[in-house]
Motif scaffolding. Structure first.
Motif: not given
Length: 317
Positions: A138-144, A167-170, A175-180
């Motif tokens: 949630a906090v990473f998405s908040e930063l986006v 799963r949690i993000a959806r 916002h979904l991750p784009v990189a690993l």
């Protein structure tokens, strides 16, 4: 360099080689780091990878030295718009872990050191078992949403935890991750079998493997203990010798043959093999001097045949 690759489903596009900045403020001082960054950009590079914890392990350092140097360079060169910056959170001594409060504070501290208004790609550096994953996602998405970061990445997570993040993000509309960012190279092959390669393919994650040259071993620098003990050897040379066994020598022999055939350095072949693996966006490789950069940059345009790729893959199996 060849044309840019897009990072996952994001709007970010980068050249297919990332400069690892873990050496900045460690084995490369400010002036040497500026020289490396200048040469990297002159050679067509535009993607720099760092972390807020680099390089807290060095006596006298407190963490954030790499980001500080990059920020000073970006400002001095007026280069911010042309460079994609990836950094990470969870290992700075003052900002350990991935709680929401910590991630917010760490992101602001990184932005200040980088002298930037946003971070292009922000990684959760290491999984934090003490913090519910829902809170971190949630906090990473908040930063986006706040415009402080442009895209989300995940580093050093298991395949199961990456899948759980999605799963949690959806479910939460985040916002979904784009990189690993995993540990992967010719000699470190767990990525191929531990589920990470599969989840990266399924979720269209761009993979940016670190230690692409196995701490210098896959550059052909450390073929015996004498080389590792040389005065100009990297502080990681002793660790590179861990690869000096029958398998490691077999890989070096294969690399030598192909490097000679193409008239390039061993490091160039090692990184080209990595770049050509499924799901890989760009290998990450560091340089503490400008003399080390040409071999890295050459890997972007080196075309290996299917037989050469297969020979290297088999040698490292």
């Amino acid at each position: 360099m060849t044309k840019s690759i897009r990072i996952g489903n994001s709007e970010l596009a980068v050249a297919p080689l990332s400069l690892g900045a873990n050496v900045f403020g460690w084995t490369a001082d400010r002036d040497a780091s500026f020289d490396v960054l200048d040469a990297f950009v002159a050679g067509g590079g535009n993607f720099v990878d760092t972390a807020d914890g680099y390089s807290a392990w060095v006596p006298g350092n407190s963490g954030g030295e790499s980001e500080t140097i990059i920020g000073e360079w970006l400002t001095a060169r007026g280069a911010r718009d042309g460079i994609t910056i990836a950094t990470k959170v969870s290992t700075h001594p003052q900002f350990a872990g991935l709680s929401a409060v910590n991630v917010r504070a760490a992101a602001d501290a990184s932005l200040a050191r980088l002298q930037a208004e946003h971070i292009d790609l922000y990684y959760a550096h290491f999984d934090d078992a003490e913090t519910p994953l829902e809170e971190t996602v949630a906090v990473f998405s908040e930063l986006v949403d706040a415009g402080k970061i442009r895209a989300v990445g995940v580093s050093n997570y298991s395949a199961e935890r990456v899948a759980e993040w999605f799963r949690i993000a959806r479910e939460g509309g985040y916002h979904l991750p784009v990189a690993l960012q995993p540990h992967y190279n010719l000699l470190e092959r767990d990525f191929e079998t531990n589920g990470l390669q599969a989840v990266a393919a399924a979720e269209n994650l761009s993979v940016f493997p670190y230690f692409g040259l196995a701490k210098g071993f896959l550059a052909g620098k450390y073929r015996d203990e004498a080389a590792a003990g040389a005065a100009d050897a990297s502080p990681r040379a002793g660790q590179a010798l861990d690869y000096l066994d029958d398998r490691g020598r077999r890989v070096l022999a294969a690399l030598d043959t192909i490097a000679e055939a193409h008239g390039v350095e061993v490091a160039t072949v090692s990184l080209a093999w990595l770049r050509l693996q499924p799901t890989i966006g760009a290998p990450i490789a560091s340089a503490r001097t400008t003399a080390q950069l040409p071999a890295l940059l050459a890997s972007v345009t080196l075309d290996l045949s299917e037989d050469e790729v297969a020979a290297l893959t088999a040698a490292g199996a």
